[in-house]
Structures are given as structure tokens and as C-alpha cells.
Scaffold this active site. Structure first.
Site: not given
Length: 433
Positions: A142, A246
Site C-alpha cells: 500500500e 489481506e
């Protein structure tokens, strides 16, 4: 244990050619608030693969969950990982490891790819390459997470390029390298395209796999209402393996993990290579499936039983490596820059410690290693031209010393200011810094 290979846009066991689907869980305990440790002897994070007591304690529980992959976010390259890695391998469990760590990573709002990060990333490769159950390495998690920091992505692609070259030059096996993205609809398509698209100048920097951290499916949602259907259509022709790096929304507690049936079902399994539940240890954000007690034991939470039931009840149907080899996987062309996506396909320099050390040795004024500060660097650069050490992921312009360490870059501008100011002592002292 067999290594895992990539053929087309899927993972396969090297020995059997059978398709490999990730049934994973994030396995990274954080230091507790106020926890004492000696920074002169210990790293500021916990290396889950070096803590023998903990990993051997948890191994039976990971097996009980039906897990075949754990994701670890921080590795101490100087630690011994043999016992934990071999124990995991004995149970058929693979490891997906991030190369960054909490204090050494590509920072989204001030990105750089320098000699310090290069040393960090390659040291993780050196520490883990020998284990057959190393599934892959993640170059960034990210890093770009909104339309306002897309300029950080070229630095991650540069990391993939240089680590890949390091692996090849070191004679190591071909370890898959990839990226884990957040799930922002505004940039998601451009971001995933950027990391896998073919550009003649940067072909060696494409990701081998792509992970999506997505929490769209909450509670008893459905394939259609959760957004999973739209994601599956969007990535139906993706050129590399893609999976949920995730998942596990906790808006409903305990989590029923009803998305597992969809993720490993016949429709999604054609596109997705499984996923990794967030997370094993219960932390303040309330995503854990076990709680660690003060005496070092662990207690299963309700989420544990739900995940165990779901993971052990699904058997995804895949294809063979030979069948995948016969398929034609279209390459993606780079979509280019636009009003939202500003990342340039021109990448940062390959970090050169020899060059940086050489120029550093010529300085008359150098930075105090105890006072390295990006704010100080910005302050000095507001007064003088710092283009030689600057890097811009939007314009694709990188100064000849932009790959040097923070100490070397700070020393460069201090020395430049000192010389341009007539070698005045106060310009080098800079309030003792």
C-alpha cells in the site's frame, strides 16, 4: 517441500504441476505498548520467523486452521530462521514475506529508492532465498494508496527491478517478486496495470504477482453485493497471479468468513489464486483469531473456529501447469499518465554505493549521523538547488545522486551550501547538526 512456480497467471507446485491456491493468514505479532527491548541489540519489530518458541507453539494451530501460507511483514536478516522455516515446511506451509520493515521502507509521501533500502531488501533475499517454502517477496505494501501519492509507485517498480537483478546475479532460484495494494476504486485499475504492464524500457521491473488488500465482503454478504463479482470481472484477463493479500472485514463479529466459499469456488478460482486472512494475533484493531495470554499461551477466539471450518471445507479446483502453458495470456500495455494516475514509467536509478561513497569522501562538510533528518534536508533545499539529489516519480527525472543514503544526500547539500557560502564555519555547523 516443492518450490512454487508461476506459469501464466497462476501458481503451481514445481514437482507435480498441480495448481497452488493460497489459504493464508497474516502472522505478525506487534510489540505491545510499553514493551521493553534493547534497541542497541534488538530490532524495533518482532521477527515471527526467528521466535522459535512462538512459531513452534503456533504451528499446530496453523495446521488446524488449514493454512498453507503465512504472510510476515518484517524480517530480521541477521536472525536464524532455520528452525521455524523448516518446521513450517514439514507441514506444507509456505511464507510470503515483505522486504521492508517499520523504519526502513519506501515512504509514500517522501518516496526514495536508495542504497540504504537496497541493502535492506537484498539482505532479506540473502536471509530467505535458501528455503523452498519461500513463496515470494513483497516489494511494497500500500505504498501508493490514494490519487495524491501515485508518484511513489516508480520507486517500488525500481525495487522489483533491482532485487530481481540481484537474485539473478547471486545465482539464487527465481523467487517471485510482487506488490500488495489497497483496494481504492479510484486508482485500483491504473495501479495494478502499472505494476504488470509491459514497457520496453522497464520490462524487467514488472511484478511477478499482485496482491489486493480488500475488506469489501463483510459478514453474510454475497458475491454480487460485496463487490467480488466486479473485481473478478475486472481482473479476468490479468497477466500474472492475483490474490487477496489481506481479507477479512470485521464489521460483523465474530467473523463468519462466508467469503471463503466464494473465493475458492469455481467462478473466482479461475481468476484468483486464493487469499490471506488478516490476521492471526489479536491486536488493538480486533482482527485476530487467537489471543496471546500473559503466560505465553494462546487462546482460540470465535473467529478461529469459523475460519477453521471454512478453510477446511473448501477444495478449489484448478488446472495443471501444462494446461496453463497451452493458454495464451495477453500482455498489458502501460495505460500511461492521466489526471489521477501520475506515476511515470521512467524509474529511479539503480543504487550505487560505490558512486555515493566516492562523492561522500570528497566533502569538506558532512552531516552528523546522529542528526539525520528529512526536515533539515528540505529546509536546506529551500535555499539552494538540490536537483542533483532529488527524485520525481511524476516527471521521471532523477538526480545523479538521488540514489544515495540520507546521510550522503544531507551531506551533499550541506557541503554545497558551505562551499557556495564561502566556506563559512557556521554554514557547516548548522546549529550543531
Amino acid at each position: 517441500i516443492s518450490t512454487i512456480d508461476i506459469v501464466g497467471n497462476k501458481f503451481f507446485y514445481n514437482d507435480t504441476g498441480e495448481q497452488f491456491f493460497l489459504k493464508g493468514i497474516a502472522y505478525q505479532r506487534s510489540r505491545r505498548e510499553g514493551e521493553d527491548f534493547d534497541r542497541s541489540k534488538e530490532v524495533p519489530y518482532i521477527d515471527s520467523l526467528a521466535n522459535i518458541t512462538t512459531c513452534l507453539r503456533d504451528l499446530p494451530l496453523l495446521v488446524e486452521l488449514g493454512v498453507n501460507v503465512i504472510r510476515v511483514y518484517q524480517i530480521d536478516p541477521n536472525a536464524d530462521h532455520d528452525i521455524c522455516m523448516n518446521a513450517l515446511a514439514s507441514k506444507g506451509i509456505y511464507v510470503l514475506a515483505d522486504m521492508a520493515e517499520s523504519e526502513m521502507s519506501i515512504v509514500r509521501n517522501n518516496p526514495n529508492w536508495d542504497t540504504t533500502l537496497y541493502t535492506r531488501y537484498t539482505s532479506v533475499v540473502d536471509a530467505l532465498h535458501k528455503y523452498n517454502n519461500l513463496l515470494g517477496l513483497i516489494a511494497g505494501n500500500e505504498v501508493t494508496n490514494t490519487k495524491y501519492n501515485t508518484d511513489a509507485s516508480p520507486f517500488v517498480r525500481a525495487a522489483i527491478r533491482d532485487v530481481r537483478k540481484y537474485i539473478k546475479n547471486s545465482g539464487y532460484r527465481k523467487i517471485p517478486l510482487g506488490y500488495a495494494s489497497n483496494d481504492d476504486p479510484e486508482i485500483r485499475k491504473s495501479l495494478s496495470n502499472y505494476f504488470v504492464c509491459e514497457d520496453p524500457a522497464t520490462r524487467c521491473s514488472t511484478a511477478d504477482f499482485f496482491g489486493l488488500n480488500t475488506y469489501e465482503w463483510c459478514g453474510y454478504s454475497t458475491y454480487a453485493t460485496s463487490g467480488y463479482r466486479d473485481l473478478t470481472i475486472e481482473y479476468s484477463k490479468f497477466p500474472v497471479p492475483i490474490f487477496f493479500s489481506e481479507f477479512g472485514c470485521n464489521a460483523v463479529s465474530p467473523r463468519p468468513f462466508t467469503e471463503v466459499e466464494a473465493l475458492y469456488g469455481s467462478t473466482m478460482a479461475k481468476v484468483w489464486s486464493g487469499g490471506i486472512v488478516y490476521e492471526y494475533f489479536q491486536e488493538v484493531n480486533n482482527y485476530g483469531v487467537v489471543k496471546e495470554n500473559d503466560d505465553g499461551s494462546v487462546a482460540k477466539l470465535e473467529d478461529f473456529e469459523f475460519l477453521k471450518q471454512r478453510y477446511n471445507s473448501v477444495i478449489p479446483q484448478g488446472i495443471t501447469a501444462a494446461e496453463e502453458s497451452a493458454r495464451e495470456i495477453p500482455k498489458l500495455n502501460c495505460s500511461g499518465q492521466n489526471d489521477i494516475w501520475k506515476a511515470n514509467t521512467s524509474l529511479p536509478l539503480i543504487p550505487s554505493s560505490g558512486k555515493c561513497d566516492c562523492i561522500y569522501e570528497s566533502f569538506k562538510c558532512t552531516a552528523n549521523p546522529a542528526n539525520l533528518d528529512n526536515d533539515l534536508l528540505k529546509e536546506i533545499c529551500s535555499n539552494i538547488d538540490c536537483s542533483e539529489i532529488s527524485a520525481n516519480g511524476t516527471t521521471g527525472v532523477y538526480g545523479p545522486y538521488s540514489d544515495c543514503s540520507l546521510q550522503q544526500k544531507l551531506s551533499y547539500v550541506l557541503n554545497k551550501q558551505y562551499i557556495e557560502g564561502g566556506n563559512k564555519t557556521e554554514l557547516c555547523d548548522y546549529d550543531g547538526k
